[in-house]
Design an enzyme around this catalytic site. Structure first.
Site, short mmCIF file in Angstrom:
data_model
loop_
_atom_site.label_atom_id
_atom_site.label_comp_id
_atom_site.label_asym_id
_atom_site.label_seq_id
_atom_site.Cartn_x
_atom_site.Cartn_y
_atom_site.Cartn_z
N ARG A 34 0.86 -1.19 0.00
CA ARG A 34 0.00 0.00 0.00
C ARG A 34 0.89 1.23 0.00
NH1 ARG A 34 -5.36 -0.54 2.12
NH2 ARG A 34 -5.23 1.73 2.26
N HIS A 134 -14.93 0.23 -2.81
CA HIS A 134 -15.01 0.03 -1.36
C HIS A 134 -16.06 0.96 -0.78
CE1 HIS A 134 -10.91 -0.75 -2.71
NE2 HIS A 134 -10.89 -1.71 -1.81
N LYS A 160 -13.08 -6.20 -7.97
CA LYS A 160 -13.04 -6.30 -6.50
C LYS A 160 -14.11 -5.39 -5.89
CE LYS A 160 -10.41 -5.13 -2.40
NZ LYS A 160 -9.33 -4.34 -1.84
N LYS A 311 -31.22 -18.67 22.60
CA LYS A 311 -31.56 -20.07 22.90
C LYS A 311 -33.07 -20.33 22.76
CE LYS A 311 -27.57 -21.14 25.73
NZ LYS A 311 -27.04 -21.74 26.94
N ASP A 352 -26.50 -28.53 27.20
CA ASP A 352 -26.03 -27.94 28.47
C ASP A 352 -26.42 -28.82 29.66
OD1 ASP A 352 -24.76 -25.68 27.55
OD2 ASP A 352 -26.54 -24.41 27.72
N MET A 453 -16.77 -15.04 39.39
CA MET A 453 -16.22 -14.99 38.02
C MET A 453 -15.24 -13.82 37.91
SD MET A 453 -18.42 -15.38 34.63
CE MET A 453 -19.11 -13.81 34.32
P1 NAP Z 1 -28.42 -15.38 33.97
O1 NAP Z 1 -29.56 -15.95 33.22
O2 NAP Z 1 -28.14 -13.92 33.87
O3 NAP Z 1 -28.68 -15.69 35.54
C1 NAP Z 1 -27.80 -15.24 36.52
C2 NAP Z 1 -28.23 -15.74 37.88
O4 NAP Z 1 -27.23 -15.36 38.81
C3 NAP Z 1 -29.53 -15.15 38.38
O5 NAP Z 1 -30.19 -16.10 39.15
C4 NAP Z 1 -29.06 -13.98 39.26
O6 NAP Z 1 -29.92 -13.71 40.34
C5 NAP Z 1 -27.79 -14.53 39.82
N1 NAP Z 1 -26.85 -13.49 40.16
C6 NAP Z 1 -26.20 -12.68 39.28
N2 NAP Z 1 -25.37 -11.85 39.94
C7 NAP Z 1 -25.53 -12.12 41.27
C8 NAP Z 1 -24.96 -11.60 42.45
N3 NAP Z 1 -24.04 -10.62 42.40
N4 NAP Z 1 -25.33 -12.11 43.62
C9 NAP Z 1 -26.25 -13.08 43.69
N5 NAP Z 1 -26.83 -13.63 42.60
C10 NAP Z 1 -26.46 -13.16 41.40
O7 NAP Z 1 -27.07 -16.11 33.63
P2 NAP Z 1 -26.89 -17.63 33.14
O8 NAP Z 1 -26.96 -17.69 31.67
O9 NAP Z 1 -27.78 -18.50 33.93
O10 NAP Z 1 -25.37 -17.89 33.53
C11 NAP Z 1 -24.98 -17.99 34.90
C12 NAP Z 1 -23.54 -18.47 34.99
O11 NAP Z 1 -23.47 -19.79 34.48
C13 NAP Z 1 -22.57 -17.66 34.13
O12 NAP Z 1 -21.92 -16.76 34.96
C14 NAP Z 1 -21.60 -18.68 33.56
O13 NAP Z 1 -20.37 -18.60 34.24
C15 NAP Z 1 -22.22 -20.00 33.88
N6 NAP Z 1 -22.38 -20.83 32.65
C16 NAP Z 1 -21.42 -21.75 32.39
C17 NAP Z 1 -21.54 -22.57 31.28
C18 NAP Z 1 -20.47 -23.59 31.01
O14 NAP Z 1 -20.45 -24.18 29.92
N7 NAP Z 1 -19.60 -23.84 31.94
C19 NAP Z 1 -22.65 -22.46 30.43
C20 NAP Z 1 -23.63 -21.51 30.74
C21 NAP Z 1 -23.48 -20.69 31.85
P3 NAP Z 1 -31.21 -12.75 40.20
O15 NAP Z 1 -32.30 -13.64 39.69
O16 NAP Z 1 -31.41 -12.28 41.59
O17 NAP Z 1 -30.83 -11.66 39.25
#
Ligand code: NAP
Length: 544
Positions: A34, A134, A160, A311, A352, A453
């Site tokens: 370029r 472009h 292109k 999902k 899952d 986390m």
């Molecule tokens: P989500 O739908 O946002 O749900 C989060 C949950 O955590 C809710 O019940 C929430 O409570 C609670 N929460 C969030 N922050 C909090 C805090 N500071 N104190 C107390 N409770 C809290 O999330 P998700 O999709 O279920 O994912 C949750 C976790 O699962 C993720 O952080 C991830 O690390 C893990 N995960 C892992 C895999 C894997 O393959 N290993 C796959 C999927 C998910 P409230 O209802 O009170 O808001």
């Protein structure tokens, strides 16, 4: 053969040659010099030497500002740069000039034609003209007229077009352009939605794709690096019949799924490639994009991992297209895997819950049915908890959901404690507030919250370990978090003598199940695990 070209901004001849040598080492086929940022102190006659000494064949470009380049000088000055490069004893294989400049300025057009000579002369046979267009903002409305103009220009050897993709669907138009090409063509999409056009250029017979030496040196938005293209996206293995998979989500840039699935394809010799596929959250986006990708037969789009926020959309989509849904995924209300069967029909499933279930059963050394009557504590009531609650209750475990927002836990418990006529053995599901987990006595604890986390690595849902009176050698504590791998919760549990499972287990098992669904082969789990651990070790070293 589709070539891999590395663009190099020429700031000095030595720097450009060093970069070209690096491109050759990385396995590129071409470099694009370029000249639009060429500093005035670089003498023009050194450009011939640059082209001659280049370790790879070259394209020479002096891109105008109006098309994303840096050149703001006169046409005479631009022609002088091209002239200097073209008259090297070993001239460039192509020069690239914007169609707009070629069409708008008769003097520039004529000067360029005379520089190249008549279309059939010796120089023209050596150096081909790329006419390019472009658009860094959107898809140009007159894209096809521009392509026709390029096809009609006698000196134009390569057409292109590159434009900013508005969605993943724009990639399909790039593929259609390549399929219908009248002469060698480059059709690329820029920006966060454009990666498929760059990786799959080879599948659709483009003349070339561009890749940068590293991410800081990309010359267009969304351009991958050579290492990403070759090592991550299997550039050398991609061909016309390669099957296409990906992870659909928004955002998806952080996903580790491309890393493991592409390595799995390489390890097993499966002819596939796996891409990040960002689709904005609304169902209409999901439906329009996935439909259009499925409907282009030459794309061989055969399946996807589906993550937040799609999902639920996946279930609706597969239902609307008359596909099959795994019964428990239907009950959970979410699926994470799309599979296109050999007859073209769709299948949606949820890997899952099965991953979590098998991780716990393997750690306990029991079959899933032996979970019947066991007490399981699920901490959290979000999407991950929902799948895990459904899976464990289905196998007869009595599940208590502990959540910060009690109402949410109660709603989830109410859904899954409904009598299920198909499964009279289903366990009970109850709800409690998060603090109550300290009064619990369960065989299995599963954290489905982000507590602990990265970067909050000193947090844990268990604030008082001493009150966990049932923790001991027979207890399993499973943290779904995998960044970091060894969370505070798992360290607490190990200190109390519990068996522990990190979130990487769930990630690996759900990915392995997807791989098998798509390829009918066992996933190379050891390869997946090594890559995942290496990546996490690099990304989450203490203090990072
Ligand atoms: P989500 O739908 O946002 O749900 C989060 C949950 O955590 C809710 O019940 C929430 O409570 C609670 N929460 C969030 N922050 C909090 C805090 N500071 N104190 C107390 N409770 C809290 O999330 P998700 O999709 O279920 O994912 C949750 C976790 O699962 C993720 O952080 C991830 O690390 C893990 N995960 C892992 C895999 C894997 O393959 N290993 C796959 C999927 C998910 P409230 O209802 O009170 O808001």
């Amino acid at each position: 053969m589709t070539l891999l070209a590395v663009p190099i901004m020429v700031k000095s001849v030595d720097q450009a040659l060093a970069a070209a040598a690096q491109a050759a080492e990385h396995g590129a086929d071409l470099v694009e010099f370029r000249l639009d940022r060429l500093p005035p102190e670089v003498p023009l006659d050194s450009l011939g030497s640059l082209v001659e000494r280049s370790p790879l064949p070259s394209i020479v470009t002096c891109r105008l500002q109006s098309e994303g380049g840096h050149f703001a000088g006169s046409e005479d000055c631009r022609l002088a740069r091209l002239h200097a490069a073209l008259h090297a004893s070993r001239p460039p294989v192509y020069i690239d000039v914007e169609l707009a400049a070629y069409e708008q300025s008769a003097s520039f057009h004529q000067a360029l034609d005379s520089l190249l000579g008549p279309p059939a002369n010796e120089l023209a046979n050596t150096t081909g003209l790329i006419l390019s267009y472009h658009d860094f903002k959107s898809r140009p409305p007159d894209l096809y007229q521009r392509l026709e103009a390029m096809a009609a220009a006698p000196h134009c050897r390569v057409a292109k077009v590159a434009w900013h993709a508005r969605s993943l669907r724009d990639n399909l138009e790039a593929f259609e352009i390549l399929l219908r090409r009248q002469k060698p063509t480059i059709a690329l999409c820029m920006g966060p939605f454009g990666l498929p056009s760059r990786v799959l250029a080879k599948k659709f017979g483009a003349l070339l794709t561009f890749a940068s030496l590293d991410n800081d040196q990309a010359t267009a938005p969304g351009q991958p690096s050579v290492t990403e293209l070759k090592k991550l996206f299997r550039w050398d293995a991609v061909g016309p019949d390669t099957r296409v998979y990906g992870v659909i989500g928004y955002p998806v840039g952080h996903s580790l799924s491309p890393l493991v699935h592409n390595a799995g394809f390489t390890h097993t010799g499966f002819d596939g490639v796996y891409l990040p596929l960002p689709i904005p959250p609304e169902y209409e986006h999901f439906k329009a994009t996935v439909s259009s990708w499925l409907d282009l037969p030459q794309l061989h789009f055969q399946g996807a991992s589906v993550t937040i926020p799609h999902k639920e959309n996946l279930l609706r989509f597969v239902r609307e297209r008359g596909g099959e849904i795994e019964p428990l995924a239907e009950r959970i209300g979410a699926a994470n895997t799309l599979c296109v069967r050999p007859d073209g029909s769709l299948y949606a499933s949820n890997t899952d819950y099965a991953a979590a279930l098998s991780a716990v059963c393997d750690r306990l050394g029991i079959a899933p049915d032996a979970l019947a009557g066991q007490q399981v504590a699920v901490i959290g009531a979000g999407g991950a908890a929902r799948a895990i609650v459904a899976g464990f209750a289905q196998h007869g475990a009595n599940v208590t959901i502990y959540n910060r927002t009690l109402q949410r836990a109660e709603d989830l418990a109410a859904e899954f404690s409904n009598p299920c006529p198909q499964n009279p053995r289903a366990g009970k599901v109850t709800a409690a507030s998060l603090e109550k987990v300290h009064d619990s006595c369960c065989q299995v604890y599963i954290n489905c919250t982000p507590i602990g986390m990265h970067p909050n690595v000193h947090d844990s849902p268990i604030t008082e370990t001493s009150s966990m009176r049932c923790w001991g050698p027979g207890t399993v504590v499973f943290d779904t978090i995998y960044n970091p791998v060894h969370t505070r919760l798992l360290r607490q549990a190990r200190a109390a003598g519990c068996l522990t499972i990190p979130g990487t287990e769930m990630f690996l098992r759900q990915a392995a199940a997807q791989f098998t669904l798509w390829t009918s082969q066992d996933a190379p789990v050891a390869v997946f695990q090594r890559l995942l651990m290496d990546h996490l070790a690099e990304s989450f070293t203490p203090g990072s």
